[in-house]
Design a protein around this motif. Structure first.
Motif, PDB file in Angstrom:
ATOM      1  N   THR A 192       9.949   7.668  -5.670  1.00  0.00           N
ATOM      2  CA  THR A 192       9.618   6.464  -6.452  1.00  0.00           C
ATOM      3  C   THR A 192      10.838   5.603  -6.792  1.00  0.00           C
ATOM      4  O   THR A 192      10.685   4.481  -7.270  1.00  0.00           O
ATOM      5  CB  THR A 192       8.874   6.835  -7.750  1.00  0.00           C
ATOM      6  OG1 THR A 192       9.689   7.736  -8.499  1.00  0.00           O
ATOM      7  CG2 THR A 192       7.527   7.462  -7.440  1.00  0.00           C
ATOM      8  N   ALA A 247       2.284   1.820  -3.427  1.00  0.00           N
ATOM      9  CA  ALA A 247       1.243   2.331  -4.324  1.00  0.00           C
ATOM     10  C   ALA A 247       1.008   3.821  -4.077  1.00  0.00           C
ATOM     11  O   ALA A 247       0.853   4.604  -5.022  1.00  0.00           O
ATOM     12  CB  ALA A 247      -0.049   1.541  -4.139  1.00  0.00           C
ATOM     13  N   ALA A 248       1.007   4.233  -2.808  1.00  0.00           N
ATOM     14  CA  ALA A 248       0.831   5.647  -2.472  1.00  0.00           C
ATOM     15  C   ALA A 248       2.018   6.472  -2.983  1.00  0.00           C
ATOM     16  O   ALA A 248       1.832   7.591  -3.500  1.00  0.00           O
ATOM     17  CB  ALA A 248       0.674   5.813  -0.964  1.00  0.00           C
ATOM     18  N   GLN A 249       3.233   5.934  -2.851  1.00  0.00           N
ATOM     19  CA  GLN A 249       4.412   6.637  -3.357  1.00  0.00           C
ATOM     20  C   GLN A 249       4.292   6.891  -4.856  1.00  0.00           C
ATOM     21  O   GLN A 249       4.600   7.980  -5.333  1.00  0.00           O
ATOM     22  CB  GLN A 249       5.683   5.815  -3.081  1.00  0.00           C
ATOM     23  CG  GLN A 249       6.151   5.847  -1.639  1.00  0.00           C
ATOM     24  CD  GLN A 249       7.350   4.943  -1.444  1.00  0.00           C
ATOM     25  OE1 GLN A 249       7.204   3.805  -1.064  1.00  0.00           O
ATOM     26  NE2 GLN A 249       8.537   5.465  -1.728  1.00  0.00           N
ATOM     27  N   ILE A 250       3.855   5.879  -5.584  1.00  0.00           N
ATOM     28  CA  ILE A 250       3.706   6.009  -7.039  1.00  0.00           C
ATOM     29  C   ILE A 250       2.599   7.010  -7.368  1.00  0.00           C
ATOM     30  O   ILE A 250       2.765   7.892  -8.211  1.00  0.00           O
ATOM     31  CB  ILE A 250       3.438   4.633  -7.682  1.00  0.00           C
ATOM     32  CG1 ILE A 250       4.692   3.759  -7.561  1.00  0.00           C
ATOM     33  CG2 ILE A 250       3.012   4.784  -9.135  1.00  0.00           C
ATOM     34  CD1 ILE A 250       4.466   2.298  -7.889  1.00  0.00           C
ATOM     35  N   TYR A 251       1.475   6.909  -6.679  1.00  0.00           N
ATOM     36  CA  TYR A 251       0.335   7.793  -6.924  1.00  0.00           C
ATOM     37  C   TYR A 251       0.725   9.262  -6.728  1.00  0.00           C
ATOM     38  O   TYR A 251       0.372  10.132  -7.510  1.00  0.00           O
ATOM     39  CB  TYR A 251      -0.828   7.421  -6.010  1.00  0.00           C
ATOM     40  CG  TYR A 251      -2.034   8.302  -6.208  1.00  0.00           C
ATOM     41  CD1 TYR A 251      -2.917   8.094  -7.268  1.00  0.00           C
ATOM     42  CD2 TYR A 251      -2.296   9.353  -5.341  1.00  0.00           C
ATOM     43  CE1 TYR A 251      -4.010   8.906  -7.465  1.00  0.00           C
ATOM     44  CE2 TYR A 251      -3.394  10.171  -5.514  1.00  0.00           C
ATOM     45  CZ  TYR A 251      -4.249   9.949  -6.580  1.00  0.00           C
ATOM     46  OH  TYR A 251      -5.341  10.755  -6.763  1.00  0.00           O
ATOM     47  N   PHE A 252       1.477   9.540  -5.633  1.00  0.00           N
ATOM     48  CA  PHE A 252       1.843  10.914  -5.315  1.00  0.00           C
ATOM     49  C   PHE A 252       3.187  11.316  -5.919  1.00  0.00           C
ATOM     50  O   PHE A 252       3.619  12.462  -5.751  1.00  0.00           O
ATOM     51  CB  PHE A 252       1.869  11.124  -3.797  1.00  0.00           C
ATOM     52  CG  PHE A 252       0.504  11.094  -3.177  1.00  0.00           C
ATOM     53  CD1 PHE A 252      -0.393  12.135  -3.370  1.00  0.00           C
ATOM     54  CD2 PHE A 252       0.098  10.009  -2.421  1.00  0.00           C
ATOM     55  CE1 PHE A 252      -1.656  12.102  -2.812  1.00  0.00           C
ATOM     56  CE2 PHE A 252      -1.162   9.967  -1.860  1.00  0.00           C
ATOM     57  CZ  PHE A 252      -2.043  11.011  -2.052  1.00  0.00           C
ATOM     58  N   TYR A 270       0.834  -1.196   0.000  1.00  0.00           N
ATOM     59  CA  TYR A 270       0.000   0.000   0.000  1.00  0.00           C
ATOM     60  C   TYR A 270       0.876   1.257   0.000  1.00  0.00           C
ATOM     61  O   TYR A 270       0.607   2.224  -0.736  1.00  0.00           O
ATOM     62  CB  TYR A 270      -0.926   0.000   1.224  1.00  0.00           C
ATOM     63  CG  TYR A 270      -1.839   1.197   1.279  1.00  0.00           C
ATOM     64  CD1 TYR A 270      -3.006   1.233   0.523  1.00  0.00           C
ATOM     65  CD2 TYR A 270      -1.534   2.295   2.067  1.00  0.00           C
ATOM     66  CE1 TYR A 270      -3.843   2.334   0.559  1.00  0.00           C
ATOM     67  CE2 TYR A 270      -2.359   3.397   2.111  1.00  0.00           C
ATOM     68  CZ  TYR A 270      -3.518   3.412   1.354  1.00  0.00           C
ATOM     69  OH  TYR A 270      -4.335   4.503   1.387  1.00  0.00           O
TER      70      TYR A 270
END
Length: 186
Positions: free
Chosen positions: A45, A36-41, A33
């Motif tokens: 990365t 995924a948050a790192q990639i989203y924001f 999770y």
């Protein structure tokens, strides 16, 4: 968070992880999770939280014997690598395996080095390589193939480095950590 998860999952060399499978599942999900948050924001990365799930966190030169699993009668490959290789011109190591459940089949030279000398004596695989021309920094060394004996019961079988020596082009000794592997018979 990542350091805590690494310790609890037993991925940090020298740290015994938890036996609690529910906690392990929670930690893995938390790391996924987080990634995924790192990639989203678009945050950090190049250093995703779940990267530790691909193997132990290694910050120093480490001779690593990979872990693997197989069923009785199957073959299994175990890769030996020198992680965080500082540059070597000579490598010697020996790997001991449980010959009650495992038998040596073959090896594949996966290094960028010139051909090593390899031998198997009983339950010990020995590897020797030396090049007096330059230091090599490739992490790959060798992949050892074992066959799980048809009589093998469900078990964990250690694949252990029982000795090593390494040096650079100037014949300075290189000290490394050792991370042993396990072949799990399913």
């Amino acid at each position: 968070v990542v350091k805590y998860a690494s310790n609890k999952l037993g991925l940090t060399p020298g740290v015994t992880g938890t036996d609690d499978e529910n906690l392990k599942t929670l930690l893995r999900n938390m790391l996924e999770y987080g990634a995924a948050a790192q990639i989203y924001f678009g945050y950090n990365t190049d250093n995703l939280a779940n990267a530790i799930l691909n193997g132990p966190v290694i910050n120093e030169p480490t001779l690593m014997v990979a872990s693997a699993s197989a069923k009785a009668g199957e073959t299994v490959d175990v890769t030996v690598s020198l992680k965080k290789n500082p540059g070597v011109a000579g490598v010697v190591f020996a790997i001991r395996f449980d010959e009650t459940n495992l038998e040596y089949v073959a090896y594949t030279d996966t290094s960028d080095y010139s051909k090593p000398q390899v031998s198997v004596n009983g339950n010990v695989f020995s590897y020797t390589w030396y090049n007096g021309n330059k230091n090599y920094t490739s992490e790959k060394l060798v992949t050892i193939q074992f066959r799980v004996k048809s009589t093998a019961a469900t078990s964990d079988n250690e694949v252990v480095c029982v000795g090593y020596e390494m040096c650079d082009i100037d014949e300075n000794e290189i000290n490394v950590n050792v991370l042993n592997g396990i072949i799990t018979v399913k």
